[in-house]
Design a protein around this motif. Structure first.
Motif, PDB file in Angstrom:
ATOM      1  N   ARG A   1      20.726  46.488 -15.775  1.00  0.00           N
ATOM      2  CA  ARG A   1      20.840  47.065 -17.113  1.00  0.00           C
ATOM      3  C   ARG A   1      20.832  45.991 -18.191  1.00  0.00           C
ATOM      4  O   ARG A   1      20.174  46.130 -19.220  1.00  0.00           O
ATOM      5  CB  ARG A   1      22.118  47.902 -17.223  1.00  0.00           C
TER       6      ARG A   1
ATOM      7  N   LYS B   1      17.341  44.553 -18.514  1.00  0.00           N
ATOM      8  CA  LYS B   1      16.462  45.497 -19.196  1.00  0.00           C
ATOM      9  C   LYS B   1      16.717  45.481 -20.708  1.00  0.00           C
ATOM     10  O   LYS B   1      15.774  45.449 -21.504  1.00  0.00           O
ATOM     11  CB  LYS B   1      16.687  46.903 -18.644  1.00  0.00           C
ATOM     12  N   SER B   2      17.987  45.466 -21.116  1.00  0.00           N
ATOM     13  CA  SER B   2      18.291  45.477 -22.550  1.00  0.00           C
ATOM     14  C   SER B   2      17.866  44.162 -23.209  1.00  0.00           C
ATOM     15  O   SER B   2      17.370  44.165 -24.336  1.00  0.00           O
ATOM     16  CB  SER B   2      19.774  45.740 -22.793  1.00  0.00           C
ATOM     17  N   GLU B   3      18.044  43.038 -22.521  1.00  0.00           N
ATOM     18  CA  GLU B   3      17.614  41.748 -23.077  1.00  0.00           C
ATOM     19  C   GLU B   3      16.094  41.694 -23.195  1.00  0.00           C
ATOM     20  O   GLU B   3      15.559  41.140 -24.145  1.00  0.00           O
ATOM     21  CB  GLU B   3      18.120  40.593 -22.215  1.00  0.00           C
ATOM     22  N   GLY B   4      15.406  42.269 -22.229  1.00  0.00           N
ATOM     23  CA  GLY B   4      13.941  42.321 -22.293  1.00  0.00           C
ATOM     24  C   GLY B   4      13.465  43.141 -23.483  1.00  0.00           C
ATOM     25  O   GLY B   4      12.518  42.755 -24.178  1.00  0.00           O
ATOM     26  N   LYS B   5      14.130  44.261 -23.734  1.00  0.00           N
ATOM     27  CA  LYS B   5      13.773  45.080 -24.895  1.00  0.00           C
ATOM     28  C   LYS B   5      14.030  44.320 -26.193  1.00  0.00           C
ATOM     29  O   LYS B   5      13.238  44.382 -27.131  1.00  0.00           O
ATOM     30  CB  LYS B   5      14.570  46.382 -24.911  1.00  0.00           C
ATOM     31  N   ALA B   6      15.141  43.589 -26.246  1.00  0.00           N
ATOM     32  CA  ALA B   6      15.468  42.827 -27.449  1.00  0.00           C
ATOM     33  C   ALA B   6      14.424  41.735 -27.696  1.00  0.00           C
ATOM     34  O   ALA B   6      13.993  41.519 -28.836  1.00  0.00           O
ATOM     35  CB  ALA B   6      16.859  42.217 -27.322  1.00  0.00           C
TER      36      ALA B   6
ATOM     37  N   ARG C   1      11.270  41.717 -26.675  1.00  0.00           N
ATOM     38  CA  ARG C   1      10.022  42.353 -27.106  1.00  0.00           C
ATOM     39  C   ARG C   1      10.094  42.760 -28.568  1.00  0.00           C
ATOM     40  O   ARG C   1       9.138  42.641 -29.320  1.00  0.00           O
ATOM     41  CB  ARG C   1       9.708  43.557 -26.228  1.00  0.00           C
ATOM     42  N   GLY C   2      11.273  43.258 -28.996  1.00  0.00           N
ATOM     43  CA  GLY C   2      11.463  43.627 -30.399  1.00  0.00           C
ATOM     44  C   GLY C   2      11.360  42.420 -31.314  1.00  0.00           C
ATOM     45  O   GLY C   2      10.767  42.490 -32.392  1.00  0.00           O
TER      46      GLY C   2
END
Length: 88
Positions: free
Chosen positions: A37, A40-45, A47-48
């Motif tokens: 989890r 996944k959240s760090e990857g989204k950050a 990419r943002g």
């Protein structure tokens, strides 16, 4: 395309139970879930941030940086051991 066949999956589960024990297996699975989890959240950050950086206007050119002084050694036997020059 299957990565693991059912027989391979059973072998992996048996190996995990033998390695970690029946009591610690839920804790290990919970830790792996938390780690995934977070990943996944760090990857989204990330990419943002990259998407925001790509949409940002061109950066202003940096101010001229003063050239550092450099030491120029003179030839042996010449007067003065060294001198400083400004880079042109």
């Amino acid at each position: 395309m299957r990565i693991l066949s059912p027989a391979s999956l059973v072998i992996v589960v048996v190996f995990a139970v033998l390695l970690f024990g029946g009591k610690r297996l839920p804790d290990v699975a919970r830790g792996i879930g938390r780690s995934l989890r977070i990943l996944k959240s760090e990857g989204k950050a990330l990419r943002g941030e990259f998407a925001a950086g790509a949409q940002a206007p061109a950066a202003q050119p940096a101010a001229a940086v003063a050239e550092p002084e450099r030491v120029v050694k003179s030839a042996p036997g010449a007067s003065g051991a060294s001198r400083t020059d400004r880079a042109a």
